[in-house]
Motif scaffolding. Structure first.
Motif, PDB file in Angstrom:
ATOM      1  N   ILE A  66      -1.326  -4.006  -6.898  1.00  0.00           N
ATOM      2  CA  ILE A  66      -2.728  -3.828  -6.488  1.00  0.00           C
ATOM      3  C   ILE A  66      -3.476  -5.156  -6.565  1.00  0.00           C
ATOM      4  O   ILE A  66      -4.255  -5.501  -5.656  1.00  0.00           O
ATOM      5  CB  ILE A  66      -3.411  -2.749  -7.356  1.00  0.00           C
ATOM      6  N   GLY A 121       0.815  -1.215   0.000  1.00  0.00           N
ATOM      7  CA  GLY A 121       0.000   0.000   0.000  1.00  0.00           C
ATOM      8  C   GLY A 121       0.842   1.256   0.000  1.00  0.00           C
ATOM      9  O   GLY A 121       0.477   2.266  -0.632  1.00  0.00           O
ATOM     10  N   THR A 122       1.991   1.216   0.677  1.00  0.00           N
ATOM     11  CA  THR A 122       2.896   2.364   0.679  1.00  0.00           C
ATOM     12  C   THR A 122       3.469   2.602  -0.706  1.00  0.00           C
ATOM     13  O   THR A 122       3.593   3.744  -1.166  1.00  0.00           O
ATOM     14  CB  THR A 122       4.047   2.135   1.687  1.00  0.00           C
ATOM     15  N   SER A 163      10.752   5.426   0.734  1.00  0.00           N
ATOM     16  CA  SER A 163       9.537   6.000   1.322  1.00  0.00           C
ATOM     17  C   SER A 163       9.040   5.203   2.494  1.00  0.00           C
ATOM     18  O   SER A 163       8.236   5.687   3.312  1.00  0.00           O
ATOM     19  CB  SER A 163       8.435   6.108   0.256  1.00  0.00           C
ATOM     20  N   VAL A 199       1.974   1.772  -3.514  1.00  0.00           N
ATOM     21  CA  VAL A 199       0.863   2.282  -4.326  1.00  0.00           C
ATOM     22  C   VAL A 199       0.652   3.770  -4.071  1.00  0.00           C
ATOM     23  O   VAL A 199       0.469   4.562  -5.007  1.00  0.00           O
ATOM     24  CB  VAL A 199      -0.432   1.489  -4.023  1.00  0.00           C
ATOM     25  N   TYR A 200       0.687   4.153  -2.798  1.00  0.00           N
ATOM     26  CA  TYR A 200       0.501   5.574  -2.434  1.00  0.00           C
ATOM     27  C   TYR A 200       1.593   6.433  -3.067  1.00  0.00           C
ATOM     28  O   TYR A 200       1.312   7.488  -3.651  1.00  0.00           O
ATOM     29  CB  TYR A 200       0.520   5.716  -0.911  1.00  0.00           C
ATOM     30  N   THR A 201       2.860   5.974  -2.964  1.00  0.00           N
ATOM     31  CA  THR A 201       3.976   6.736  -3.531  1.00  0.00           C
ATOM     32  C   THR A 201       3.859   6.833  -5.042  1.00  0.00           C
ATOM     33  O   THR A 201       4.153   7.883  -5.637  1.00  0.00           O
ATOM     34  CB  THR A 201       5.311   6.074  -3.143  1.00  0.00           C
ATOM     35  N   TYR A 202       3.417   5.742  -5.668  1.00  0.00           N
ATOM     36  CA  TYR A 202       3.256   5.741  -7.124  1.00  0.00           C
ATOM     37  C   TYR A 202       2.263   6.816  -7.565  1.00  0.00           C
ATOM     38  O   TYR A 202       2.538   7.586  -8.489  1.00  0.00           O
ATOM     39  CB  TYR A 202       2.784   4.364  -7.583  1.00  0.00           C
ATOM     40  N   PHE A 203       1.123   6.881  -6.926  1.00  0.00           N
ATOM     41  CA  PHE A 203       0.104   7.837  -7.338  1.00  0.00           C
ATOM     42  C   PHE A 203       0.444   9.274  -6.937  1.00  0.00           C
ATOM     43  O   PHE A 203      -0.185  10.207  -7.423  1.00  0.00           O
ATOM     44  CB  PHE A 203      -1.262   7.436  -6.762  1.00  0.00           C
ATOM     45  N   LYS A 204       1.443   9.449  -6.088  1.00  0.00           N
ATOM     46  CA  LYS A 204       1.895  10.797  -5.732  1.00  0.00           C
ATOM     47  C   LYS A 204       2.986  11.290  -6.682  1.00  0.00           C
ATOM     48  O   LYS A 204       3.329  12.470  -6.655  1.00  0.00           O
ATOM     49  CB  LYS A 204       2.438  10.795  -4.294  1.00  0.00           C
ATOM     50  N   SER A 205       3.529  10.399  -7.507  1.00  0.00           N
ATOM     51  CA  SER A 205       4.645  10.762  -8.382  1.00  0.00           C
ATOM     52  C   SER A 205       4.252  10.613  -9.842  1.00  0.00           C
ATOM     53  O   SER A 205       3.885   9.527 -10.292  1.00  0.00           O
ATOM     54  CB  SER A 205       5.863   9.878  -8.073  1.00  0.00           C
ATOM     55  N   GLN A 257       4.103   7.356 -13.005  1.00  0.00           N
ATOM     56  CA  GLN A 257       2.885   7.191 -13.796  1.00  0.00           C
ATOM     57  C   GLN A 257       3.142   7.330 -15.290  1.00  0.00           C
ATOM     58  O   GLN A 257       2.320   6.887 -16.094  1.00  0.00           O
ATOM     59  CB  GLN A 257       1.841   8.212 -13.347  1.00  0.00           C
TER      60      GLN A 257
END
Length: 292
Positions: A60, A34-35, A290, A37-43, A47
């Motif tokens: 996921i 989950g961490t 992260s 995934v969170y970092t991916y969608f913040k960068s 993407q």
């Protein structure tokens, strides 16, 4: 009477410990994934990279499949389900398994092959839009077994059977209903894909020099790790035979043997994806940092 009560109490304690261990490991894995995934969608950097789009899709799917698997284990120990929701959960588990391990790994191996063996065409072939199209194709292929199950069961089984209470695990359901399970064929196909891409990248690494050789070597190692992932996934088809041999040898330890092999083949492999890209991959180290 006293011995019976003690035996029941011991069974309850062991069941609780097994569920607690599985749940605790699953929470740790889901937190780590989950961490990422969170970092991916913040960068936006990640993407815009097709390999990380495929990577996060894999992560996921692993998270969802792990959640369903743990929920099924806990329910198998605690409460029976109606056959209908049980079949839905088992089909969902199969769907996310196909979605992640075989097909997604094949796509990731092909992306590395194109990057090394056809570098001039990599930007044109491996775009983010085409990656999303490939993911859509993965979902369509993964849905086929579940749709086939529904059509087959509705056409061949009386509706009354779906109101039965059952202990919801796959080997138990297979005695009630024959379900479509093409994972073995898909895994063999993907294994050949990974093997062919690995051999091509290996030859490219030997023919390259300087920075190109280092890049090819890294791609070769990444594909090799995907092959290890795939072999671990394929081991889920071997473990039932291992279970039979071990249980036959030590029948008094049947419960412990089945639980241990389940952890090795079903739970712990879900941790491999973040480790492969989060620890050894240079760009992915940003994701790993992260966590610290």
């Amino acid at each position: 009477m006293k011995n019976s009560c003690l035996h029941s109490l011991e069974h309850v304690i062991l069941s609780f410990l097994k569920n607690f261990i599985t749940f605790a490991i699953a929470i740790i894995i889901i937190f780590i994934n989950g961490t990422f995934v969170y970092t991916y969608f913040k960068s936006h950097v990640f993407q815009r990279d097709p390999r990380y789009v495929l990577y996060i899709h894999l992560v996921i799917n692993d998270m969802i499949m792990l959640t369903i698997a743990v929920a099924l284990q806990i329910m198998a120990y605690t409460l029976p389900l109606k056959l209908a929701p049980c079949c839905i959960l088992l089909s969902s588990k199969t769907f996310f398994f196909i979605n992640s391990a075989p097909l997604n790994l094949a796509g990731m191996a092909l992306e590395r092959y194109i990057a090394v063996c056809k570098p001039l065409h990599h930007v044109q072939i491996c775009t983010v839009q085409r990656t999303y199209g490939f993911i859509t194709l993965i979902w369509a292929i993964s849905l086929m077994p579940s749709v086939t199950d529904v059509i087959f069961l509705v056409a061949t089984q009386p509706l009354s059977i779906f109101s039965r209470n059952v202990i919801c695990y796959e080997s138990n359901i297979s005695t009630h209903l024959p379900l479509c399970r093409p994972q073995g064929l898909l895994l063999c196909f993907v294994f050949l894909t990974v093997l062919i891409t690995y051999l091509n990248v290996l030859w490219a690494a030997r023919a390259a020099s300087g920075l190109n050789q280092a890049s090819a070597r890294n791609a070769r190692n990444t594909i090799l790790l995907h092959g290890v992932q795939l072999l671990i996934c394929m081991s889920s088809f071997v473990f039932p035979f291992i279970d039979i041999m071990l249980v036959t040898t030590w029948p008094e330890k049947r419960s412990t043997i089945l639980f241990t092999t389940y952890l090795i083949s079903g739970i712990l492999p879900r941790l491999l994806s973040p480790l492969i890209y989060g620890v050894r991959d240079k760009t992915g180290k940003i994701l790993f940092v992260s966590l610290l």
